[in-house]
Design a protein around this motif. Structure first.
Motif, mmCIF file in Angstrom:
data_model
loop_
_atom_site.group_PDB
_atom_site.id
_atom_site.type_symbol
_atom_site.label_atom_id
_atom_site.label_comp_id
_atom_site.label_asym_id
_atom_site.label_seq_id
_atom_site.Cartn_x
_atom_site.Cartn_y
_atom_site.Cartn_z
ATOM 1 N N ALA A 73 0.836 -1.206 0.000
ATOM 2 C CA ALA A 73 0.000 0.000 0.000
ATOM 3 C C ALA A 73 0.867 1.251 0.000
ATOM 4 O O ALA A 73 0.576 2.219 -0.704
ATOM 5 C CB ALA A 73 -0.945 -0.015 1.193
ATOM 6 N N TRP A 74 1.941 1.226 0.769
ATOM 7 C CA TRP A 74 2.865 2.366 0.777
ATOM 8 C C TRP A 74 3.522 2.525 -0.594
ATOM 9 O O TRP A 74 3.615 3.639 -1.122
ATOM 10 C CB TRP A 74 3.917 2.173 1.867
ATOM 11 N N ARG A 75 3.964 1.415 -1.168
ATOM 12 C CA ARG A 75 4.614 1.483 -2.477
ATOM 13 C C ARG A 75 3.678 2.024 -3.554
ATOM 14 O O ARG A 75 4.122 2.650 -4.508
ATOM 15 C CB ARG A 75 5.121 0.102 -2.878
ATOM 16 N N HIS A 76 2.374 1.816 -3.389
ATOM 17 C CA HIS A 76 1.390 2.324 -4.349
ATOM 18 C C HIS A 76 0.912 3.735 -3.987
ATOM 19 O O HIS A 76 0.005 4.272 -4.625
ATOM 20 C CB HIS A 76 0.191 1.372 -4.431
ATOM 21 N N GLY A 77 1.480 4.337 -2.951
ATOM 22 C CA GLY A 77 1.135 5.699 -2.580
ATOM 23 C C GLY A 77 -0.183 5.844 -1.849
ATOM 24 O O GLY A 77 -0.747 6.935 -1.800
ATOM 25 N N LEU A 78 -0.697 4.763 -1.260
ATOM 26 C CA LEU A 78 -1.987 4.828 -0.587
ATOM 27 C C LEU A 78 -1.889 5.240 0.877
ATOM 28 O O LEU A 78 -2.858 5.716 1.449
ATOM 29 C CB LEU A 78 -2.695 3.468 -0.689
ATOM 30 N N LEU A 79 -0.741 5.040 1.492
ATOM 31 C CA LEU A 79 -0.576 5.427 2.885
ATOM 32 C C LEU A 79 0.882 5.710 3.150
ATOM 33 O O LEU A 79 1.753 5.351 2.379
ATOM 34 C CB LEU A 79 -1.103 4.350 3.844
ATOM 35 N N ASP A 80 1.116 6.378 4.259
ATOM 36 C CA ASP A 80 2.478 6.711 4.639
ATOM 37 C C ASP A 80 2.493 7.147 6.093
ATOM 38 O O ASP A 80 1.437 7.395 6.690
ATOM 39 C CB ASP A 80 3.028 7.830 3.749
#
Length: 90
Positions: A73-80
């Motif tokens: 999810a982080w790699r897809h820019g959905l969360l951080d």
């Protein structure tokens, strides 16, 4: 914290046990400014969080456990994760 691009469709209580409650970064910084904070800045710390967390999880939970979705999810820019700093007026 969720990044606004592409993440608006994720429920804030998306994790099954409520462990992490996601908040949109823009909403949070707007709330800080609206309550008197100034000099609000954000800095992503995701590169220092997600890969290490995933390595830890790989040794502690099954591969199909929901927590193994954080890194993709982080790699897809959905969360951080972000470091948020601000100054409170005296």
């Amino acid at each position: 914290m969720l990044q606004p691009e592409g993440a608006r469709g994720i429920r804030r209580d998306a994790t099954p046990d409520g462990l992490d409650i996601a908040h949109h970064l823009d909403d949070f910084t707007t709330d800080l400014t609206g309550t008197g904070f100034t000099d609000v800045t954000t800095e992503t710390i995701g590169p220092d969080v997600w890969p290490g967390l995933d390595r830890y999880l790989a040794d502690t939970v099954p591969a199909d456990h929901w927590t193994r979705n954080f890194l993709p999810a982080w790699r897809h820019g959905l969360l951080d994760y972000h470091l948020v700093t601000a100054t409170r007026a005296a």
